[in-house]
Design a protein around this motif. Structure first.
Motif, PDB file in Angstrom:
ATOM      1  N   PHE A   2       6.308  -4.486   2.469  1.00 41.64           N
ATOM      2  CA  PHE A   2       5.632  -3.488   1.629  1.00 41.64           C
ATOM      3  C   PHE A   2       6.420  -3.285   0.342  1.00 41.64           C
ATOM      4  CE2 PHE A   2       4.182  -2.374   5.890  1.00 41.64           C
ATOM      5  CZ  PHE A   2       2.848  -2.033   5.690  1.00 41.64           C
ATOM      6  N   LYS A   3       5.718  -2.860  -0.722  1.00 39.13           N
ATOM      7  CA  LYS A   3       6.406  -2.461  -1.950  1.00 39.13           C
ATOM      8  C   LYS A   3       5.953  -1.053  -2.331  1.00 39.13           C
ATOM      9  CE  LYS A   3       7.798  -6.513  -4.648  1.00 39.13           C
ATOM     10  NZ  LYS A   3       7.337  -7.748  -4.049  1.00 39.13           N
ATOM     11  N   ASP A  22      -3.227  -1.906   2.800  1.00 41.04           N
ATOM     12  CA  ASP A  22      -2.501  -1.483   4.013  1.00 41.04           C
ATOM     13  C   ASP A  22      -1.387  -0.550   3.537  1.00 41.04           C
ATOM     14  OD1 ASP A  22      -1.274  -1.225   6.416  1.00 41.04           O
ATOM     15  OD2 ASP A  22      -0.624  -3.318   6.588  1.00 41.04           O
ATOM     16  N   GLY A  23      -1.536   0.737   3.839  1.00 38.92           N
ATOM     17  CA  GLY A  23      -0.578   1.717   3.315  1.00 38.92           C
ATOM     18  C   GLY A  23       0.471   2.110   4.335  1.00 38.92           C
ATOM     19  N   TYR A  36       3.415   8.712  -5.427  1.00 39.43           N
ATOM     20  CA  TYR A  36       3.547   7.253  -5.299  1.00 39.43           C
ATOM     21  C   TYR A  36       4.987   6.756  -5.189  1.00 39.43           C
ATOM     22  CZ  TYR A  36       3.559   7.522 -10.505  1.00 39.43           C
ATOM     23  OH  TYR A  36       3.810   7.836 -11.815  1.00 39.43           O
ATOM     24  N   ARG A  37       5.939   7.628  -5.448  1.00 36.92           N
ATOM     25  CA  ARG A  37       7.338   7.176  -5.267  1.00 36.92           C
ATOM     26  C   ARG A  37       7.729   7.150  -3.790  1.00 36.92           C
ATOM     27  NH1 ARG A  37       7.343  12.176  -7.568  1.00 36.92           N
ATOM     28  NH2 ARG A  37       8.344  13.905  -6.427  1.00 36.92           N
ATOM     29  N   TYR A  38       6.916   7.822  -2.933  1.00 36.12           N
ATOM     30  CA  TYR A  38       7.226   7.874  -1.500  1.00 36.12           C
ATOM     31  C   TYR A  38       6.436   6.868  -0.675  1.00 36.12           C
ATOM     32  CZ  TYR A  38       9.145  12.424  -2.834  1.00 36.12           C
ATOM     33  OH  TYR A  38       9.848  13.418  -3.426  1.00 36.12           O
ATOM     34  N   THR A  39       5.294   6.435  -1.184  1.00 36.79           N
ATOM     35  CA  THR A  39       4.418   5.583  -0.371  1.00 36.79           C
ATOM     36  C   THR A  39       4.579   4.111  -0.726  1.00 36.79           C
ATOM     37  OG1 THR A  39       2.650   5.974  -1.973  1.00 36.79           O
ATOM     38  CG2 THR A  39       2.677   7.385  -0.014  1.00 36.79           C
ATOM     39  N   GLU A  40       4.214   3.268   0.243  1.00 40.30           N
ATOM     40  CA  GLU A  40       4.319   1.816   0.041  1.00 40.30           C
ATOM     41  C   GLU A  40       3.008   1.159   0.436  1.00 40.30           C
ATOM     42  OE1 GLU A  40       7.591   0.923   2.607  1.00 40.30           O
ATOM     43  OE2 GLU A  40       9.085   1.271   1.050  1.00 40.30           O
ATOM     44  N   ALA A  41       2.770  -0.040  -0.084  1.00 42.13           N
ATOM     45  CA  ALA A  41       1.487  -0.701   0.213  1.00 42.13           C
ATOM     46  C   ALA A  41       1.597  -2.212   0.141  1.00 42.13           C
ATOM     47  CB  ALA A  41       0.428  -0.209  -0.775  1.00 42.13           C
ATOM     48  N   ARG A  42       0.627  -2.850   0.783  1.00 42.70           N
ATOM     49  CA  ARG A  42       0.421  -4.297   0.644  1.00 42.70           C
ATOM     50  C   ARG A  42      -1.066  -4.527   0.889  1.00 42.70           C
ATOM     51  NH1 ARG A  42       3.474  -5.948   6.276  1.00 42.70           N
ATOM     52  NH2 ARG A  42       1.896  -5.096   7.676  1.00 42.70           N
ATOM     53  N   MET A  43      -1.521  -5.756   0.686  1.00 44.38           N
ATOM     54  CA  MET A  43      -2.948  -6.042   0.853  1.00 44.38           C
ATOM     55  C   MET A  43      -3.307  -6.252   2.325  1.00 44.38           C
ATOM     56  SD  MET A  43      -4.059  -8.425  -2.341  1.00 44.38           S
ATOM     57  CE  MET A  43      -2.783  -9.647  -2.203  1.00 44.38           C
ATOM     58  N   THR A  44      -4.591  -6.041   2.629  1.00 42.84           N
ATOM     59  CA  THR A  44      -5.091  -6.350   3.968  1.00 42.84           C
ATOM     60  C   THR A  44      -5.757  -7.727   3.934  1.00 42.84           C
ATOM     61  OG1 THR A  44      -7.247  -5.379   3.485  1.00 42.84           O
ATOM     62  CG2 THR A  44      -5.591  -3.913   4.473  1.00 42.84           C
ATOM     63  N   GLU A  45      -6.190  -8.186   5.090  1.00 43.16           N
ATOM     64  CA  GLU A  45      -6.870  -9.482   5.199  1.00 43.16           C
ATOM     65  C   GLU A  45      -8.166  -9.477   4.380  1.00 43.16           C
ATOM     66  OE1 GLU A  45      -6.794 -13.272   6.092  1.00 43.16           O
ATOM     67  OE2 GLU A  45      -5.203 -11.910   6.716  1.00 43.16           O
ATOM     68  N   VAL A  46      -8.814  -8.318   4.303  1.00 41.16           N
ATOM     69  CA  VAL A  46     -10.070  -8.195   3.539  1.00 41.16           C
ATOM     70  C   VAL A  46      -9.794  -8.469   2.063  1.00 41.16           C
ATOM     71  CG1 VAL A  46     -11.941  -6.628   2.878  1.00 41.16           C
ATOM     72  CG2 VAL A  46     -10.978  -6.494   5.180  1.00 41.16           C
ATOM     73  N   ALA A  47      -8.718  -7.881   1.529  1.00 41.09           N
ATOM     74  CA  ALA A  47      -8.356  -8.100   0.122  1.00 41.09           C
ATOM     75  C   ALA A  47      -8.008  -9.565  -0.121  1.00 41.09           C
ATOM     76  CB  ALA A  47      -7.175  -7.205  -0.250  1.00 41.09           C
ATOM     77  N   ARG A  48      -7.323 -10.188   0.854  1.00 39.66           N
ATOM     78  CA  ARG A  48      -6.982 -11.613   0.708  1.00 39.66           C
ATOM     79  C   ARG A  48      -8.244 -12.457   0.600  1.00 39.66           C
ATOM     80  NH1 ARG A  48      -7.087 -16.038   2.849  1.00 39.66           N
ATOM     81  NH2 ARG A  48      -8.026 -15.303   4.783  1.00 39.66           N
ATOM     82  N   LEU A  49      -9.258 -12.105   1.396  1.00 45.77           N
ATOM     83  CA  LEU A  49     -10.528 -12.834   1.337  1.00 45.77           C
ATOM     84  C   LEU A  49     -11.205 -12.665  -0.027  1.00 45.77           C
ATOM     85  CD1 LEU A  49     -12.115 -12.168   4.844  1.00 45.77           C
ATOM     86  CD2 LEU A  49     -11.655 -14.401   3.865  1.00 45.77           C
ATOM     87  N   LEU A  50     -11.116 -11.469  -0.577  1.00 48.87           N
ATOM     88  CA  LEU A  50     -11.734 -11.223  -1.892  1.00 48.87           C
ATOM     89  C   LEU A  50     -11.068 -12.066  -2.981  1.00 48.87           C
ATOM     90  CD1 LEU A  50     -12.263  -7.338  -1.904  1.00 48.87           C
ATOM     91  CD2 LEU A  50     -14.034  -9.079  -1.845  1.00 48.87           C
ATOM     92  N   LEU A  51      -9.760 -12.323  -2.814  1.00 51.75           N
ATOM     93  CA  LEU A  51      -9.000 -13.078  -3.820  1.00 51.75           C
ATOM     94  C   LEU A  51      -8.968 -14.579  -3.537  1.00 51.75           C
ATOM     95  CD1 LEU A  51      -6.046 -10.556  -3.990  1.00 51.75           C
ATOM     96  CD2 LEU A  51      -7.457 -11.153  -5.963  1.00 51.75           C
TER      97      LEU A  51
END
Length: 749
Positions: A70-71, A111-112, A127-142
């Motif tokens: 996550f970032k 994915d949060g 937003y300085r406390y939370t982290e995120a990355r993409m889900t499989e759905v986002a990967r499919l869109l890209l």
């Protein structure tokens, strides 16, 4: 007005005169277009608005693929506003948060990790406390974005490039829905089940001429992330998908839990989509305090991860269905979720489209992506085959190649001249490492050459055949369908379909009012009020100047009141809505639409099932069922047709088998009640004949019991059946002077 002076044209001072209207139109149109295209409406192809597309693109560049580390969201938001989206950081973060909320998105794209808010309405952490990355759905869109699948354009500062649209292998527009308000137009698309959308798309590929009804067999309705039950009719759903406009009535899911000894609790486990639980609970608590939910004794929120709202009925006799119907009527436990499929077609034209058109747009985009990716792959294969051909020439003539490289002044030109090679091939030969001169490497190169040649033939075949292209698109959609099938936890349908329970409308109305006794008081001048409780002694009541008591009766807050007026109309009032008894009340005319020249002659509580005898001043009348008198609007119900100067003069609830009527000429007539017709509305028939004057009073009675009246001293007189013989006649007779002791007022008392 003086003569209009035209301002001089712009001079050397650089001021230019322009028409204000034209300037405003031009600027407002530019603003409207930027809002429609660049902010509020989703693209029909990938179902994304520019901010969401830019978030996903920035996350891809940050290599935030599913399964990676996550970032911080601050990093993502910073990249989005710094490179692609020149708007406020909070608006971008809000959009990012929404993409991660599993109660907002049916298939989250992000994915949060951390606090991303909840269904109660609490906000996400900063937003300085939370982290995120993409889900499989986002990967499919890209999927395929690196393979020239879509066009790119310069970003706002022209330093970078961003995609115009995403390849969109996932049917995101329908699966996740979209909401937005632009200028002069809005969009509202509820989420759907991805497997169902894929099924409908596959059906459309196989049957391009199919109807909306055929597609609804696969997509029966929305599938909300928060579940619930859709109670909209099939015809209404079909029309909504046909036109792109409509709504879906959605209710909370509930069940009854027995708690022993005949008592029970009602438990709500799913609430309608888009409803904030915190606000819903506040509203229900408010209604309970205001006694607007008399069937509910108490409510508790026992929710943890799952929703659990517990309602305690007032008593064990309360019907659970009726209790819920009262909640559905007054709260957001029943919600109307709109459908307004206003999307950007081809990324440019805003248009309200139906289900078939929106699927067709996605499928055409998928085919275009397939063609572009295939052409990109073909170009890459051609480039590699060119290199391989050069390398194979070098392997076959390796000694001569080495000799030329070692001895020639310009080995590049010498190799081109000797072996008829291209610039690219020579470059590849010169860049070869000595270790790749092994025999094994030559076999590998030949093998790769064969495989690529075979793949090239396959791609060329695909590009030359539309049927094959659609077959490939179907295969891709089939894979997505398998990935999000209804057997998977994410793909399982959450919203079901049902019908609203058949409940008596009056019972619901009654359930919404606390049942309490009242005494209704009406004054001569038409002022009405409701005293609490059944008050026997009204002597202490105060009235306005020159006003006094006309009539009073006992009723309840749940009662309906029938108000009869001289123009033959009947109005209905609700006991719960009457003004209190502290003052003089309010004029009835404020509650109903009654003309100034007409008056109220009777107000009575509605009980249902009784018969009413109506009579006009000129002596015409008929019997009407009490149930036919209830009016639903302020305008009332026209029941008796009376022409001025005639007017409705008497309203009597039928008791017995005979009618006694007396006129202004002091003539009394008794005749059988069955001679008066029963009708729902009309002018009626003649009850008594008069040479002049009209009717004063009438009553219904049982002949066997005799005719009674009260005199001025409040004494009751009774004339037996035998003594009434000379007054008994037929309807429309004139009658004769009444027996001794009949009041001088010509009234029965």
């Amino acid at each position: 007005m003086g003569e209009r002076v035209t301002p001089p044209p712009g001079g050397d001072d650089g001021i230019e005169t322009i028409n204000l209207r034209d300037a405003l139109e031009e600027r407002y149109l530019a603003y409207a277009l930027s809002t429609i295209m660049g902010r509020a409406l989703p693209d029909a192809r990938d179902g994304l608005k520019p901010v969401h597309r830019r978030i996903l693109h920035a996350m891809r560049l940050l290599k935030l693929d599913p399964g990676t580390a996550f970032k911080k969201c601050a990093r993502i938001v910073g990249d989005v506003i710094g490179k692609f989206h020149p708007h406020g950081d909070q608006s971008v973060y809000d959009a990012l948060v929404r993409l991660a909320q599993d109660f907002s998105q049916r298939y989250p794209l992000v994915d949060g990790q951390g606090n991303f808010g909840n269904i109660d309405g609490d906000n996400a952490a900063a937003y300085r406390y939370t982290e995120a990355r993409m889900t499989e759905v986002a990967r499919l869109l890209l999927d395929g974005i690196d393979e020239d699948a879509v066009d790119f354009r310069k970003t706002y500062n022209e330093e970078d490039e961003e995609p115009v649209v995403l390849p969109g292998a996932f049917p995101n527009l329908l699966a996740n829905g979209s909401q937005g308000i632009a200028v002069g137009m809005a969009t509202s698309i509820p989420p759907h089940n991805a497997a169902e959308v894929c099924d409908a798309a596959l059906h459309l590929i196989a049957n391009p001429g199919c109807t909306t009804r055929d597609l609804i067999a696969h997509v029966p309705g929305p599938d909300f992330p928060t579940g619930g039950i859709i109670i909209e009719g099939r015809a209404s759903i079909e029309e909504a998908y046909e036109t792109g406009r409509g709504a879906f009535r959605t209710r909370a899911r509930w069940h009854q839990e027995d708690t022993g000894r005949g008592t029970y609790l009602v438990v709500v486990t799913e609430i309608p989509y888009g409803v904030t639980k915190g606000r819903l609970i506040e509203k229900i608590a408010e209604l309970i305090n205001e006694k607007k939910l008399p069937l509910v004794a108490d409510m508790r929120d026992e929710s943890a991860e799952d929703i659990r709202l517990v309602f305690e009925p007032k008593s064990r006799n309360v019907d659970a269905t009726l209790l819920m119907e009262s909640l559905f009527k007054l709260t957001e436990l029943e919600s109307r979720i709109p459908l307004n499929m206003n999307v950007l077609m081809k990324g440019k034209v805003p248009k309200v489209v139906g289900l078939k058109e929106v699927l067709r747009e996605w499928l055409d985009h998928r085919r275009e992506v397939l063609i572009r990716r295939s052409q990109h792959r073909l170009a890459a294969i051609d480039k590699r085959l060119e290199v391989l051909a050069g390398l194979l020439v070098a392997y076959l003539n390796i000694d001569e190649v080495i000799h030329i490289i070692r001895t020639a002044d310009e080995p590049k030109k010498a190799l081109v001249a000797r072996f008829d090679l291209t610039e690219v091939q020579v470059e590849a030969i010169l860049n070869m490492r000595l270790r790749s001169l092994a025999k094994l490497e030559e076999i590998e190169l030949r093998k790769e050459h064969e495989e690529l040649t075979k793949e090239k033939q396959g791609i060329e075949k695909l590009l030359g055949s539309e049927a094959m292209q659609w077959k490939t698109v179907s295969w891709e959609i089939g894979n997505v369908r398998k990935q999000f099938s209804k057997e998977t936890p994410l793909g399982k349908r959450r919203t079901t379909f049902g019908e609203a329970a058949e409940v008596d409308v009056d019972a619901i109305a009654e359930a919404l009012v606390e049942r309490e006794p009242i005494t209704v008081v009406v004054s001569e001048k038409g002022w009405i009020r409701a005293l609490k409780g059944h008050v026997q002694d009204l002597s202490g009541l105060a009235f306005k100047t020159d006003d006094r008591l006309k009539l009073s009766f006992f009723a309840e807050t749940t009662s309906k009141l029938l108000v009869f007026s001289t123009n033959g109309k009947v109005f209905t009032l609700e006991g719960a809505k009457l003004p209190g008894g502290r003052g003089a009340g309010e004029p009835v005319r404020l509650m109903i639409d009654l003309e100034q020249e007409h008056d109220i002659i009777e107000v009575t509580p509605y009980r249902g099932g009784r018969k009413v005898l109506l009579a006009s001043r000129e002596g015409r009348g008929f019997v009407v069922a009490e149930d036919d008198l209830v009016a639903n609007t302020r305008k009332g119900k026209g029941v008796m047709g009376v022409d001025t100067p005639d007017e409705l003069a008497a309203v009597r609830f039928v008791e017995g088998d005979h009618v006694a009527i007396v006129g202004l000429n002091r003539k009394l007539l008794v005749f059988p009640l069955n001679q008066v017709p029963e009708m729902a509305r009309g002018k009626g028939v003649r009850l008594q004949k008069y040479k002049e004057g009209g009717m004063v009073d009438l009553k219904t009675f049982t002949l066997a019991d005799g005719l009674t009246w009260k005199d001025s001293s409040d004494r009751t007189w009774t004339v037996s059946q035998a003594d009434l013989a000379e007054w008994i006649g037929n309807r429309a007779d004139s009658g004769r002077l009444p027996p001794k002791g009949f009041p001088k007022t010509n009234r029965f008392g």
